[in-house]
Design a protein around this motif. Structure first.
Motif, PDB file in Angstrom:
ATOM      1  N   ARG A 194       0.848  -1.185   0.000  1.00 29.45           N
ATOM      2  CA  ARG A 194       0.000   0.000   0.000  1.00 29.45           C
ATOM      3  C   ARG A 194       0.884   1.234   0.000  1.00 29.45           C
ATOM      4  O   ARG A 194       1.786   1.342   0.802  1.00 29.45           O
ATOM      5  N   SER A 195       0.585   2.123  -0.889  1.00 32.18           N
ATOM      6  CA  SER A 195       1.299   3.391  -0.944  1.00 32.18           C
ATOM      7  C   SER A 195       0.330   4.420  -1.461  1.00 32.18           C
ATOM      8  O   SER A 195       0.041   4.515  -2.631  1.00 32.18           O
ATOM      9  N   SER A 239       8.188  -2.660 -11.105  1.00 33.72           N
ATOM     10  CA  SER A 239       9.267  -1.702 -10.806  1.00 33.72           C
ATOM     11  C   SER A 239       8.967  -0.959  -9.508  1.00 33.72           C
ATOM     12  O   SER A 239       9.031   0.269  -9.427  1.00 33.72           O
ATOM     13  N   ARG A 240       8.650  -1.710  -8.481  1.00 33.33           N
ATOM     14  CA  ARG A 240       8.317  -1.124  -7.189  1.00 33.33           C
ATOM     15  C   ARG A 240       9.078  -1.835  -6.081  1.00 33.33           C
ATOM     16  O   ARG A 240       9.241  -3.057  -6.095  1.00 33.33           O
ATOM     17  N   LEU A 241       9.520  -1.027  -5.129  1.00 29.05           N
ATOM     18  CA  LEU A 241      10.175  -1.547  -3.930  1.00 29.05           C
ATOM     19  C   LEU A 241       9.147  -1.582  -2.803  1.00 29.05           C
ATOM     20  O   LEU A 241       8.478  -0.587  -2.538  1.00 29.05           O
ATOM     21  N   VAL A 242       9.035  -2.729  -2.140  1.00 22.28           N
ATOM     22  CA  VAL A 242       8.077  -2.910  -1.050  1.00 22.28           C
ATOM     23  C   VAL A 242       8.848  -3.101   0.252  1.00 22.28           C
ATOM     24  O   VAL A 242       9.709  -3.978   0.349  1.00 22.28           O
ATOM     25  N   VAL A 243       8.559  -2.269   1.228  1.00 18.03           N
ATOM     26  CA  VAL A 243       9.202  -2.329   2.538  1.00 18.03           C
ATOM     27  C   VAL A 243       8.124  -2.633   3.575  1.00 18.03           C
ATOM     28  O   VAL A 243       7.107  -1.930   3.649  1.00 18.03           O
ATOM     29  N   THR A 244       8.346  -3.665   4.379  1.00 15.45           N
ATOM     30  CA  THR A 244       7.390  -4.055   5.416  1.00 15.45           C
ATOM     31  C   THR A 244       8.075  -4.010   6.773  1.00 15.45           C
ATOM     32  O   THR A 244       9.102  -4.676   6.971  1.00 15.45           O
ATOM     33  N   VAL A 245       7.542  -3.230   7.672  1.00 21.02           N
ATOM     34  CA  VAL A 245       8.035  -3.183   9.053  1.00 21.02           C
ATOM     35  C   VAL A 245       7.177  -4.156   9.858  1.00 21.02           C
ATOM     36  O   VAL A 245       5.977  -3.930  10.050  1.00 21.02           O
ATOM     37  N   LEU A 246       7.780  -5.242  10.339  1.00 22.67           N
ATOM     38  CA  LEU A 246       7.014  -6.317  10.974  1.00 22.67           C
ATOM     39  C   LEU A 246       6.867  -6.105  12.479  1.00 22.67           C
ATOM     40  O   LEU A 246       5.761  -5.914  12.975  1.00 22.67           O
ATOM     41  N   ASP A 247       7.969  -6.139  13.211  1.00 26.03           N
ATOM     42  CA  ASP A 247       7.869  -5.988  14.666  1.00 26.03           C
ATOM     43  C   ASP A 247       9.223  -5.613  15.233  1.00 26.03           C
ATOM     44  O   ASP A 247      10.246  -5.637  14.536  1.00 26.03           O
ATOM     45  N   ALA A 248       9.222  -5.273  16.512  1.00 30.79           N
ATOM     46  CA  ALA A 248      10.448  -4.991  17.265  1.00 30.79           C
ATOM     47  C   ALA A 248      10.391  -5.768  18.569  1.00 30.79           C
ATOM     48  O   ALA A 248       9.297  -6.115  19.051  1.00 30.79           O
ATOM     49  N   GLN A 249      11.544  -6.023  19.165  1.00 30.61           N
ATOM     50  CA  GLN A 249      11.609  -6.782  20.410  1.00 30.61           C
ATOM     51  C   GLN A 249      12.570  -6.136  21.380  1.00 30.61           C
ATOM     52  O   GLN A 249      13.599  -5.579  20.986  1.00 30.61           O
ATOM     53  N   ASP A 250      12.214  -6.207  22.676  1.00 30.94           N
ATOM     54  CA  ASP A 250      13.094  -5.833  23.790  1.00 30.94           C
ATOM     55  C   ASP A 250      13.598  -4.394  23.679  1.00 30.94           C
ATOM     56  O   ASP A 250      14.794  -4.117  23.846  1.00 30.94           O
ATOM     57  N   LEU A 251      12.695  -3.453  23.402  1.00 27.78           N
ATOM     58  CA  LEU A 251      13.084  -2.053  23.311  1.00 27.78           C
ATOM     59  C   LEU A 251      13.340  -1.481  24.696  1.00 27.78           C
ATOM     60  O   LEU A 251      12.749  -1.925  25.696  1.00 27.78           O
ATOM     61  N   ALA A 252      14.221  -0.471  24.752  1.00 26.99           N
ATOM     62  CA  ALA A 252      14.497   0.205  26.022  1.00 26.99           C
ATOM     63  C   ALA A 252      13.293   1.028  26.441  1.00 26.99           C
ATOM     64  O   ALA A 252      12.548   1.546  25.606  1.00 26.99           O
ATOM     65  N   VAL A 253      13.083   1.171  27.758  1.00 22.74           N
ATOM     66  CA  VAL A 253      11.940   1.916  28.289  1.00 22.74           C
ATOM     67  C   VAL A 253      12.428   3.218  28.893  1.00 22.74           C
ATOM     68  O   VAL A 253      13.603   3.379  29.234  1.00 22.74           O
ATOM     69  N   SER A 306       5.346   1.132  -0.252  1.00 19.30           N
ATOM     70  CA  SER A 306       5.951   0.844  -1.551  1.00 19.30           C
ATOM     71  C   SER A 306       6.151   2.135  -2.323  1.00 19.30           C
ATOM     72  O   SER A 306       5.484   3.144  -2.063  1.00 19.30           O
ATOM     73  N   CYS A 307       7.077   2.094  -3.268  1.00 23.00           N
ATOM     74  CA  CYS A 307       7.321   3.243  -4.130  1.00 23.00           C
ATOM     75  C   CYS A 307       7.889   2.753  -5.452  1.00 23.00           C
ATOM     76  O   CYS A 307       8.468   1.665  -5.536  1.00 23.00           O
ATOM     77  N   THR A 308       7.731   3.566  -6.482  1.00 30.81           N
ATOM     78  CA  THR A 308       8.289   3.249  -7.789  1.00 30.81           C
ATOM     79  C   THR A 308       9.795   3.474  -7.773  1.00 30.81           C
ATOM     80  O   THR A 308      10.274   4.521  -7.328  1.00 30.81           O
ATOM     81  N   LEU A 309      10.541   2.504  -8.272  1.00 33.90           N
ATOM     82  CA  LEU A 309      11.998   2.590  -8.264  1.00 33.90           C
ATOM     83  C   LEU A 309      12.541   1.784  -9.443  1.00 33.90           C
ATOM     84  O   LEU A 309      12.213   0.603  -9.604  1.00 33.90           O
TER      85      LEU A 309
END
Length: 394
Positions: free
Chosen positions: A65-66, A132-146, A199-202
């Motif tokens: 989705r973009s 001709s598109r680049l797709v970037v997916t941010v899934l999750d993070a773990q053990d972040l500082a508080v 996503s974006c055209t690249l």
């Protein structure tokens, strides 16, 4: 009551006589007002329920989705099932809403120590050669500082695509930001799940010149956003013909050089005037962004409080954009000697309204760094303009 008792009347005996037409008119007006109030109530309930819409359907292949663009690519090798909340905003210059990272400036990146960085970020990358598109997916993070004072964290991820003119550019050389996105905000979670896709055209020949920079930030409504760490993925070393999932340990954020500014400084103690000359701005311009214009905004702050600000005129963007403009600030002597000069460079698209986009910052103050050497030269050469090139960082 005494008056009605004397007259021998009761409330039931008190009747107002109206014509039949007037009674129906009053009834009709009452029904109209009731329907209007009901519609407003339904609209408010609808806005509240759709403010954070949730999509729980799995995505076969990749659902990118973009803005208004959507597509799904069927893959035989892997099927990604991502349940995510569709609150991801594609950043366009000059958006009217307040971005989560809008209050973050260059000062919040400096002086982060290694022991303050912990956790990891999981993401996936995919280049669709057919589209001709680049797709970037941010899934999750773990053990972040508080945070120490609240023992919690409200994380989100800021994603930038950094483009260099040549594939073998070093990290210290000039780059430009092709696209910027931010994920949704997950409140009070040290291991947030995002699942946001962008996503974006690249063009295929430009993929190797791009580095994806992920900044994990802690949202704070009342102060600067704190950076919890960053992860980088240079695309020239990755095979993206199929969805590639990576988990990277968060590192101390590094500044990226996105240009240079030739500034002149002059201080006149008698009239208590500080003159900041924005002479030239050198940037890396992507071939698809040649129709842009630049301008500089100079702010004077003291003890983290903004005192004055002025902007230059807008100039068509070139590799070296010439301004030759002097901005004058009249301040008390003590404030001038303790203030910080912040020069922010913005890019706009003249054909679009509200298309302002921040390129980067410069901070000049009384200190010991190489950038602050300009301040020392200014104070040693009163009433004379001193010019020096400064790097723009983001």
């Amino acid at each position: 009551m005494i008056f009605f008792a004397v007259l021998g009347l009761t409330f039931r005996e008190i009747q107002l006589s109206f014509s039949e037409e007037l009674e129906y008119s009053i009834l009709g007006i009452s029904v109209v007002f009731f329907l209007i109030a009901l519609c407003l109530l339904i609209w408010q309930i609808y806005r509240h329920c759709t403010r954070f819409p949730v999509s729980q359907r799995p995505a076969d292949g990749l659902l990118a989705r973009s803005g208004g663009f959507q597509y799904a690519t069927q893959t035989n090798d892997a099927t990604m099932e991502v349940h995510y909340e569709e609150l991801s905003h594609r950043l366009s210059p000059g958006t009217s809403y307040t971005n989560l990272g809008s209050s973050l400036d260059l000062a919040s990146i400096a002086d982060l120590e290694e022991e303050n960085i912990q956790g990891s970020l999981r993401f996936s990358l995919f280049y669709d050669q057919l589209q001709s598109r680049l797709v970037v997916t941010v899934l999750d993070a773990q053990d972040l500082a508080v945070r120490d004072f609240s023992h919690s964290v409200d994380p989100f991820v800021w994603v930038r695509l950094l483009w260099a003119e040549r594939e073998d550019e070093e990290q210290s050389s000039m780059q430009c930001v092709l696209e910027e996105w931010q994920t949704r905000l997950v409140k009070k979670s040290c291991s947030p799940v995002f699942g946001d896709q962008f996503s974006c055209t690249l063009a295929e020949e430009e993929v190797s010149k791009v580095t994806v920079r992920f900044e994990v930030r802690d949202f704070d409504k009342y102060s600067r956003q704190e950076i919890l760490g960053e992860a980088r993925a240079p695309l020239n070393s990755l095979k993206l013909s199929y969805p590639l999932e990576l988990r990277e340990e968060l590192q101390v954020p590094k500044k990226d050089m996105v240009g240079e500014v030739l500034l002149s400084l002059k201080y006149m103690p008698t009239s208590q005037r500080l003159e900041v000359g924005v002479l030239k701005i050198r940037t890396v311009c992507h071939p698809n962004k040649t129709d842009r214009a630049l301008y500089g905004r100079t702010s004077i702050t003291c003890n983290h409080c903004k005192l004055r600000h002025q902007s230059t005129t807008q100039k068509k963007r070139w590799e070296v954009t010439v301004f030759n403009e002097v901005l004058t600030f009249v301040l008390p002597d003590q404030q001038i000697r303790e203030c910080t000069i912040i020069v922010s460079v913005y890019e706009i698209q003249p054909s679009k309204k509200s298309s302002k986009h921040l390129i980067g910052h410069i901070h000049i103050k009384k200190g010991k760094t190489s950038e602050d050497e300009h301040w020392k030269l200014m104070m040693q050469s009163l009433r004379q303009p001193i010019a020096k090139w400064h790097s723009i960082f983001i």
